[in-house]
Motif scaffolding. Structure first.
Motif, short mmCIF file in Angstrom:
data_model
loop_
_atom_site.label_atom_id
_atom_site.label_comp_id
_atom_site.label_asym_id
_atom_site.label_seq_id
_atom_site.Cartn_x
_atom_site.Cartn_y
_atom_site.Cartn_z
N ARG A 71 27.97 -22.45 44.57
CA ARG A 71 28.69 -21.62 43.68
C ARG A 71 27.92 -20.38 43.18
N VAL A 72 28.56 -19.14 43.15
CA VAL A 72 28.12 -18.09 42.63
C VAL A 72 28.67 -17.58 41.23
N GLN A 73 27.94 -17.25 40.38
CA GLN A 73 28.34 -16.84 39.27
C GLN A 73 28.55 -15.32 39.27
N PHE A 74 29.55 -14.73 39.15
CA PHE A 74 29.50 -13.18 39.36
C PHE A 74 29.31 -12.56 38.02
N THR A 75 28.24 -11.66 37.88
CA THR A 75 27.92 -11.09 36.69
C THR A 75 27.84 -9.47 37.17
N PRO A 76 27.72 -8.56 35.77
CA PRO A 76 27.77 -7.29 36.30
C PRO A 76 26.60 -6.86 37.08
N ASP A 77 25.38 -7.47 37.02
CA ASP A 77 24.32 -7.15 37.54
C ASP A 77 23.82 -7.81 38.96
N LEU A 78 24.84 -8.66 39.35
CA LEU A 78 24.79 -9.29 40.91
C LEU A 78 24.90 -8.34 41.95
N MET A 79 24.12 -8.47 42.89
CA MET A 79 24.15 -7.38 44.00
C MET A 79 24.44 -8.03 45.19
#
Length: 321
Positions: A71-79
């Motif tokens: 699982r990847v939690q997508f956030t505004p600072d995710l690269m």
């Protein structure tokens, strides 16, 4: 262990619904859509407000199929490298080595994908289309089977970035995960009152009912499902009608037509037939096409939706006998 037959594979996949129901109440259309996507080697976009069990549904599906999941939690600072992986310097060997990202799994849960900027969203494009990741000029294949199940909040929620058209087109299906009915919500609360823990699927009684071998046997059977020239023409006519619709500024591409046909074949096989009928196409038209069209601003202002326009097109396009 003997190789599964097409019939035994179908039976195993049909058992998924009952097994997933041990953890997830309702959401049968979403379960069916995820199975169809697996059979078509496609990807799924799940849209719904927070708290309707989108994440739990994907985790439960992976547990029932004995598939690896991350699982990847997508956030505004995710690269982008947080998803695909990157080269890491090893001081002991004085060399760079590749550290795989979470995309190297069977079932990637991209949670709230529209909360991250387009650059990071686009990092999934190669993985979804080519089933590989290229880092520093080296292409690295992803495991098989591979499916991206992305969840997103409705676009009117604050802090969301609309997915680029190129990425939306990579999803085989867009499934709407609705709020439960009153009876279903009572069932959810009763389960929690009785000790249900969504973090412990094993304790809920969820067990594997199918595996990668069943999936391969099923895919081989779907590939043999017959499609008549009349059905092919019907799919093309539906997709061409979206391009001519005055409500749409963007219609369905040939890739979308291919996706609708593939999903219709999988659905036909799941329902026990080795040939596609028009009702199969109608059943999959909304989830296969709704994310591939763009409404004109004036149509949106009048309260028109993509689903309503596609539904009217289905009523208008002549059905082959």
């Amino acid at each position: 262990m003997s190789t599964p037959t097409a019939d035994s594979a179908r039976a195993s996949l049909e058992a998924l619904r009952a097994e997933i129901a041990k953890a997830v109440v309702g959401q049968d259309p979403a379960v069916t859509g995820l199975v169809v996507a697996l059979l078509c080697r496609g990807h799924v976009l799940l849209e719904g407000v927070p708290g309707v069990a989108k994440t739990l549904l994907v985790r439960t599906l992976a547990a029932c199929l004995e598939l690896g999941t991350k699982r990847v939690q997508f956030t505004p600072d995710l690269m982008p490298s947080d998803v695909t992986g990157s080269l890491v310097y090893d001081s002991r060997s004085a060399e760079f080595s590749f550290q795989p990202g979470p995309v190297f799994t069977n079932l990637l849960l991209a949670d709230e994908i529209n909360r991250t900027p387009p650059k990071t969203q686009a990092s999934l494009l190669e993985a979804m289309e080519e089933r590989q990741v290229t880092v520093d000029g080296t292409a690295r294949p992803l495991p098989e089977p591979f499916l991206v199940a992305a969840t997103q909040n409705p676009v009117e929620y604050e802090g969301t970035y609309p997915l680029p058209e190129a990425q939306l087109d990579r999803f085989l299906l867009k499934l709407i995960v609705p709020l439960p009915s009153r009876e279903e919500e009572i069932d959810v609360l009763t389960r929690h009152a009785n000790g249900f823990n969504p973090s412990d699927l094993y304790a809920a009684g969820v067990r594997p009912v199918a595996g990668p071998a069943d999936l391969e046997a099923a895919r081989a059977a779907v590939a043999k499902t017959a499609v008549s020239p009349e059905i092919t023409g019907y799919v093309v006519d539906i997709c061409r009608a979206t391009r001519d619709s005055p409500s749409f500024s963007l219609g369905v591409s040939p890739r979308g037509a291919t996706a609708l046909l593939a999903a219709s074949r999988a659905w036909a096989w799941l329902t026990g037939r080795d040939y596609v009928i028009p009702d199969d196409v109608k059943a999959l038209a909304l989830p296969a096409l709704r994310h591939r069209v763009q409404l004109r601003p004036e149509a949106e202002m009048e309260g028109v939706t993509a689903d309503s326009v596609i539904t009217s097109i289905l009523a208008r396009v002549p059905v082959p006998r």
